[in-house]
Design a protein around this motif. Sequence first.
Motif, mmCIF file in Angstrom:
data_model
loop_
_atom_site.group_PDB
_atom_site.id
_atom_site.type_symbol
_atom_site.label_atom_id
_atom_site.label_comp_id
_atom_site.label_asym_id
_atom_site.label_seq_id
_atom_site.Cartn_x
_atom_site.Cartn_y
_atom_site.Cartn_z
ATOM 1 N N MET A 1 0.836 -1.196 0.000
ATOM 2 C CA MET A 1 0.000 0.000 0.000
ATOM 3 C C MET A 1 0.876 1.253 0.000
ATOM 4 O O MET A 1 0.580 2.223 -0.708
ATOM 5 N N ASP A 2 1.954 1.233 0.772
ATOM 6 C CA ASP A 2 2.870 2.372 0.789
ATOM 7 C C ASP A 2 3.511 2.567 -0.583
ATOM 8 O O ASP A 2 3.723 3.704 -1.013
ATOM 9 N N GLU A 3 3.811 1.500 -1.290
ATOM 10 C CA GLU A 3 4.381 1.627 -2.632
ATOM 11 C C GLU A 3 3.370 2.258 -3.592
ATOM 12 O O GLU A 3 3.736 3.073 -4.427
ATOM 13 N N VAL B 1 1.741 7.059 -6.749
ATOM 14 C CA VAL B 1 0.815 8.175 -6.974
ATOM 15 C C VAL B 1 1.539 9.497 -6.757
ATOM 16 O O VAL B 1 1.420 10.434 -7.554
ATOM 17 N N ASP B 2 2.317 9.606 -5.697
ATOM 18 C CA ASP B 2 3.052 10.833 -5.393
ATOM 19 C C ASP B 2 4.010 11.198 -6.525
ATOM 20 O O ASP B 2 4.100 12.359 -6.920
ATOM 21 N N ILE C 1 -4.871 9.149 0.814
ATOM 22 C CA ILE C 1 -5.181 7.881 0.163
ATOM 23 C C ILE C 1 -5.568 6.900 1.254
ATOM 24 O O ILE C 1 -4.780 6.615 2.146
ATOM 25 N N SER C 2 -6.788 6.401 1.175
ATOM 26 C CA SER C 2 -7.275 5.435 2.153
ATOM 27 C C SER C 2 -7.601 4.133 1.442
ATOM 28 O O SER C 2 -8.120 4.139 0.332
ATOM 29 N N PHE C 3 -7.297 3.044 2.091
ATOM 30 C CA PHE C 3 -7.602 1.738 1.541
ATOM 31 C C PHE C 3 -8.635 1.066 2.428
ATOM 32 O O PHE C 3 -8.548 1.140 3.651
#
Length: 45
Positions: free
Chosen positions: A13-15, A20-21, A35-37
């Motif tokens: 998720m961090d990747e 995106v960044d 960004i929420s998952f």
Amino acid sequence: MDDYSSVRNVEDMDEVREMVDRELTFDGRAKWLTISFTKNKKWAL
């Protein structure tokens, strides 16, 4: 996370956040993006 996603853990998720960044540009302005998952559709609506 399902059979169609390559995201399997928090590190994945961090990747996604990093990707995106890197792709977003704001003409030199500061970025602010949340960004929420979630797997639960209730929280996505």
